[in-house]
Scaffold this motif. Structure first.
Motif, PDB file in Angstrom:
ATOM      1  N   TYR A  31       6.988 -41.448 -34.238  1.00  0.00           N
ATOM      2  CA  TYR A  31       6.485 -40.121 -33.931  1.00  0.00           C
ATOM      3  C   TYR A  31       7.629 -39.205 -33.519  1.00  0.00           C
ATOM      4  CZ  TYR A  31       2.101 -42.663 -33.708  1.00  0.00           C
ATOM      5  OH  TYR A  31       1.033 -43.453 -34.004  1.00  0.00           O
ATOM      6  N   TYR A  35       8.941 -28.845 -29.863  1.00  0.00           N
ATOM      7  CA  TYR A  35       8.292 -28.011 -28.861  1.00  0.00           C
ATOM      8  C   TYR A  35       9.146 -26.779 -28.606  1.00  0.00           C
ATOM      9  CZ  TYR A  35       5.012 -31.694 -27.504  1.00  0.00           C
ATOM     10  OH  TYR A  35       4.010 -32.638 -27.487  1.00  0.00           O
ATOM     11  N   LEU A  43       5.544 -26.037 -22.262  1.00  0.00           N
ATOM     12  CA  LEU A  43       6.011 -26.457 -23.582  1.00  0.00           C
ATOM     13  C   LEU A  43       4.828 -26.485 -24.539  1.00  0.00           C
ATOM     14  CD1 LEU A  43       8.034 -27.934 -21.445  1.00  0.00           C
ATOM     15  CD2 LEU A  43       8.757 -29.198 -23.475  1.00  0.00           C
ATOM     16  N   GLN A  45       3.593 -27.304 -28.590  1.00  0.00           N
ATOM     17  CA  GLN A  45       3.993 -28.062 -29.767  1.00  0.00           C
ATOM     18  C   GLN A  45       4.000 -27.180 -31.017  1.00  0.00           C
ATOM     19  OE1 GLN A  45       1.399 -31.170 -31.431  1.00  0.00           O
ATOM     20  NE2 GLN A  45       3.080 -32.612 -31.155  1.00  0.00           N
ATOM     21  N   TYR A  48       4.560 -31.723 -35.650  1.00  0.00           N
ATOM     22  CA  TYR A  48       4.807 -33.122 -35.354  1.00  0.00           C
ATOM     23  C   TYR A  48       4.808 -33.936 -36.644  1.00  0.00           C
ATOM     24  CZ  TYR A  48      -0.274 -33.855 -35.708  1.00  0.00           C
ATOM     25  OH  TYR A  48      -1.571 -33.899 -36.146  1.00  0.00           O
ATOM     26  N   MET A  50       4.150 -38.123 -37.940  1.00  0.00           N
ATOM     27  CA  MET A  50       3.740 -39.486 -37.578  1.00  0.00           C
ATOM     28  C   MET A  50       4.506 -40.543 -38.356  1.00  0.00           C
ATOM     29  SD  MET A  50      -0.326 -39.179 -36.828  1.00  0.00           S
ATOM     30  CE  MET A  50      -0.781 -38.351 -38.340  1.00  0.00           C
ATOM     31  N   ASP A  59       0.438 -26.433 -32.131  1.00  0.00           N
ATOM     32  CA  ASP A  59      -0.286 -25.264 -31.633  1.00  0.00           C
ATOM     33  C   ASP A  59       0.304 -23.924 -32.062  1.00  0.00           C
ATOM     34  OD1 ASP A  59      -0.667 -27.116 -28.598  1.00  0.00           O
ATOM     35  OD2 ASP A  59      -2.142 -26.834 -30.194  1.00  0.00           O
ATOM     36  N   PHE A  90      12.847 -27.926 -28.055  1.00  0.00           N
ATOM     37  CA  PHE A  90      13.078 -29.343 -27.813  1.00  0.00           C
ATOM     38  C   PHE A  90      12.534 -30.179 -28.965  1.00  0.00           C
ATOM     39  CE2 PHE A  90      14.762 -29.664 -23.607  1.00  0.00           C
ATOM     40  CZ  PHE A  90      14.288 -28.550 -22.926  1.00  0.00           C
ATOM     41  N   SER A  94       8.747 -40.635 -30.068  1.00  0.00           N
ATOM     42  CA  SER A  94       7.952 -41.615 -29.337  1.00  0.00           C
ATOM     43  C   SER A  94       7.629 -42.804 -30.229  1.00  0.00           C
ATOM     44  CB  SER A  94       6.653 -40.974 -28.840  1.00  0.00           C
ATOM     45  OG  SER A  94       5.834 -41.928 -28.191  1.00  0.00           O
ATOM     46  N   ASP A  96       5.034 -45.016 -29.049  1.00  0.00           N
ATOM     47  CA  ASP A  96       3.606 -45.194 -28.817  1.00  0.00           C
ATOM     48  C   ASP A  96       3.173 -44.326 -27.645  1.00  0.00           C
ATOM     49  OD1 ASP A  96       4.972 -47.922 -27.478  1.00  0.00           O
ATOM     50  OD2 ASP A  96       3.597 -46.849 -26.172  1.00  0.00           O
ATOM     51  N   ARG A  97       1.882 -44.213 -27.467  1.00  0.00           N
ATOM     52  CA  ARG A  97       1.343 -43.291 -26.476  1.00  0.00           C
ATOM     53  C   ARG A  97       1.781 -43.614 -25.058  1.00  0.00           C
ATOM     54  NH1 ARG A  97      -4.186 -42.923 -25.656  1.00  0.00           N
ATOM     55  NH2 ARG A  97      -4.429 -45.124 -26.127  1.00  0.00           N
ATOM     56  N   GLY A 100       5.083 -41.949 -23.639  1.00  0.00           N
ATOM     57  CA  GLY A 100       5.329 -40.516 -23.696  1.00  0.00           C
ATOM     58  C   GLY A 100       6.388 -40.205 -24.741  1.00  0.00           C
ATOM     59  N   TYR A 101       7.139 -39.164 -24.511  1.00  0.00           N
ATOM     60  CA  TYR A 101       8.176 -38.733 -25.436  1.00  0.00           C
ATOM     61  C   TYR A 101       9.553 -38.799 -24.792  1.00  0.00           C
ATOM     62  CZ  TYR A 101       5.370 -36.937 -29.320  1.00  0.00           C
ATOM     63  OH  TYR A 101       4.563 -36.829 -30.428  1.00  0.00           O
ATOM     64  N   THR A 102      10.554 -39.139 -25.598  1.00  0.00           N
ATOM     65  CA  THR A 102      11.951 -38.995 -25.219  1.00  0.00           C
ATOM     66  C   THR A 102      12.437 -37.690 -25.822  1.00  0.00           C
ATOM     67  OG1 THR A 102      12.292 -41.388 -25.211  1.00  0.00           O
ATOM     68  CG2 THR A 102      14.248 -39.992 -25.343  1.00  0.00           C
ATOM     69  N   PHE A 103      13.055 -36.853 -24.981  1.00  0.00           N
ATOM     70  CA  PHE A 103      13.431 -35.510 -25.420  1.00  0.00           C
ATOM     71  C   PHE A 103      14.916 -35.391 -25.703  1.00  0.00           C
ATOM     72  CE2 PHE A 103       9.744 -32.758 -24.924  1.00  0.00           C
ATOM     73  CZ  PHE A 103       8.863 -33.604 -24.261  1.00  0.00           C
TER      74      PHE A 103
ATOM     75  N   TYR B  33      -3.305 -41.050 -21.383  1.00  0.00           N
ATOM     76  CA  TYR B  33      -2.153 -41.254 -20.510  1.00  0.00           C
ATOM     77  C   TYR B  33      -1.788 -39.916 -19.867  1.00  0.00           C
ATOM     78  CZ  TYR B  33      -1.332 -45.817 -22.660  1.00  0.00           C
ATOM     79  OH  TYR B  33      -1.455 -47.111 -23.094  1.00  0.00           O
ATOM     80  N   PHE B  35       1.464 -38.005 -17.538  1.00  0.00           N
ATOM     81  CA  PHE B  35       2.883 -38.109 -17.250  1.00  0.00           C
ATOM     82  C   PHE B  35       3.329 -36.958 -16.353  1.00  0.00           C
ATOM     83  CE2 PHE B  35       3.609 -41.127 -20.702  1.00  0.00           C
ATOM     84  CZ  PHE B  35       2.589 -40.811 -21.595  1.00  0.00           C
ATOM     85  N   TYR B  37       7.021 -34.994 -15.914  1.00  0.00           N
ATOM     86  CA  TYR B  37       8.388 -34.831 -16.370  1.00  0.00           C
ATOM     87  C   TYR B  37       9.115 -33.901 -15.400  1.00  0.00           C
ATOM     88  CZ  TYR B  37       7.718 -36.965 -20.974  1.00  0.00           C
ATOM     89  OH  TYR B  37       7.483 -37.844 -22.003  1.00  0.00           O
ATOM     90  N   GLN B  44      17.431 -30.777 -19.256  1.00  0.00           N
ATOM     91  CA  GLN B  44      17.003 -32.039 -19.850  1.00  0.00           C
ATOM     92  C   GLN B  44      15.612 -32.392 -19.348  1.00  0.00           C
ATOM     93  OE1 GLN B  44      18.822 -34.053 -22.116  1.00  0.00           O
ATOM     94  NE2 GLN B  44      16.887 -35.112 -22.265  1.00  0.00           N
ATOM     95  N   MET B  45      14.747 -32.881 -20.216  1.00  0.00           N
ATOM     96  CA  MET B  45      13.400 -33.320 -19.828  1.00  0.00           C
ATOM     97  C   MET B  45      13.463 -34.812 -19.513  1.00  0.00           C
ATOM     98  SD  MET B  45      11.236 -30.799 -19.947  1.00  0.00           S
ATOM     99  CE  MET B  45       9.611 -31.482 -20.221  1.00  0.00           C
ATOM    100  N   MET B  95      -1.582 -37.140 -22.747  1.00  0.00           N
ATOM    101  CA  MET B  95      -1.618 -37.648 -24.115  1.00  0.00           C
ATOM    102  C   MET B  95      -2.945 -38.361 -24.329  1.00  0.00           C
ATOM    103  SD  MET B  95       1.058 -39.983 -26.266  1.00  0.00           S
ATOM    104  CE  MET B  95       2.299 -38.698 -26.424  1.00  0.00           C
ATOM    105  N   ALA B 100       0.271 -41.083 -31.045  1.00  0.00           N
ATOM    106  CA  ALA B 100       1.178 -40.437 -30.092  1.00  0.00           C
ATOM    107  C   ALA B 100       1.661 -39.125 -30.687  1.00  0.00           C
ATOM    108  CB  ALA B 100       2.364 -41.362 -29.807  1.00  0.00           C
ATOM    109  N   LYS B 102       0.715 -35.999 -29.945  1.00  0.00           N
ATOM    110  CA  LYS B 102       0.791 -34.768 -29.163  1.00  0.00           C
ATOM    111  C   LYS B 102       0.777 -35.034 -27.674  1.00  0.00           C
ATOM    112  CE  LYS B 102      -1.222 -30.208 -28.585  1.00  0.00           C
ATOM    113  NZ  LYS B 102      -2.221 -29.239 -29.070  1.00  0.00           N
ATOM    114  N   LEU B 103       1.701 -34.364 -26.992  1.00  0.00           N
ATOM    115  CA  LEU B 103       1.752 -34.340 -25.537  1.00  0.00           C
ATOM    116  C   LEU B 103       1.437 -32.905 -25.128  1.00  0.00           C
ATOM    117  CD1 LEU B 103       2.490 -36.364 -23.290  1.00  0.00           C
ATOM    118  CD2 LEU B 103       4.856 -35.644 -23.537  1.00  0.00           C
ATOM    119  N   PHE B 105       1.219 -30.047 -22.276  1.00  0.00           N
ATOM    120  CA  PHE B 105       1.883 -29.780 -21.004  1.00  0.00           C
ATOM    121  C   PHE B 105       1.170 -28.709 -20.191  1.00  0.00           C
ATOM    122  CE2 PHE B 105       5.894 -32.067 -21.148  1.00  0.00           C
ATOM    123  CZ  PHE B 105       6.010 -32.385 -22.485  1.00  0.00           C
TER     124      PHE B 105
END
Lengths: 112, 115
Positions: A31, A35, A43, A45, A48, A50, A59, A90, A94, A96-97, A100-103, B33, B35, B37, B44-45, B95, B100, B102-103, B105
């Motif tokens: 994923y 953003y 933030l 989106q 994205y 998959m 959005d 950004f 990711s 998996d759910r 979360g996400y690594t930015f 889930y 989170f 941040y 940085q996030m 989420m 996975a 969409k997150l 915020f």
């Protein structure tokens, strides 16, 4: 080191001049997302993906394009930038759910 | 659509004190889930803490803990023994089930830790 790399960190451009912001991840994540961050709005989106060749709108997709030809790369393209696209962007990935996400470290874009 | 609300745009806390940041969310889903941040001035996030909705036990990471109230759809972050390095923007995020993809915020809370 596991990371998301986006470039450039800063970019000033003129209205209408096509630009690309690159994004690459070395974690084999399926994923990936783009953003934009604006004051008071958090933030939001843009797009994205998959997996390779699978992308969809978030959005606020208007004025942006993306592609996912390889799993690691997810560039953001602004075909004809306008001043309302001035923002902090950004890229994130990711696996998996639950994680979360690594930015990435963000790209500050200014369109004049 | 899910929404995340952070009603405190700015907060301030003295070093070594405890502060709680509020977050509420709206969803009809049962499996999701949450989170928190952190975004320091470097922009940085950084993921601070995560919570699985089906786990009743509140998540804890060192000085950071959450108060997860599923029925009330509330997910607050408590920072104990605040340090100057905790000065940052804090975002609550959601989420939902499925992919996975969409997150979502909240608008963020700016926390200032003072001497």
């Amino acid at each position: 080191e596991a990371q998301v790399t986006q470039n450039p960190r800063y970019l000033i451009t003129v209205t209408g001049k096509k630009l690309t912001v690159t994004c690459s991840q070395n974690m084999n994540h399926e994923y990936m997302s783009w953003y934009r961050q604006d004051p008071g709005l958090g933030l939001r989106q843009i797009y994205y993906s998959m997996n390779v060749e699978v992308t969809d709108k978030g959005d606020v997709p208007e004025g942006y394009k993306v592609s996912r030809k390889e799993k690691r790369n997810f560039p953001l393209i602004l075909e004809s930038p306008s001043p309302n696209q001035t923002s902090l962007y950004f890229c994130a990935s990711s696996s998996d759910r639950g994680h979360g996400y690594t930015f990435g470290s963000g790209t500050r874009l200014t369109v004049v | 659509a899910q929404t995340v609300t952070q009603s405190q745009p700015e907060m301030s806390v003295q070093e070594a004190e405890t502060v709680t940041l509020s977050c509420t969310y709206d969803t009809s889903e049962n499996n999701y889930y949450l989170f928190w941040y952190k975004q320091p001035p470097s922009r940085q996030m950084i993921l601070v803490i995560r919570q699985e909705a089906y786990k009743q036990q509140n998540a804890t990471e060192n000085r950071f803990s959450v108060n997860f109230q599923k029925a009330a759809k509330s997910f607050s972050l408590k920072i104990s023994d605040s340090q100057l390095g905790d000065t940052a923007m804090y975002f609550c995020a959601f989420m939902g089930p499925g992919t996975a993809s969409k997150l979502t915020f909240g608008t963020g809370t700016r926390l200032q830790v003072t001497l």
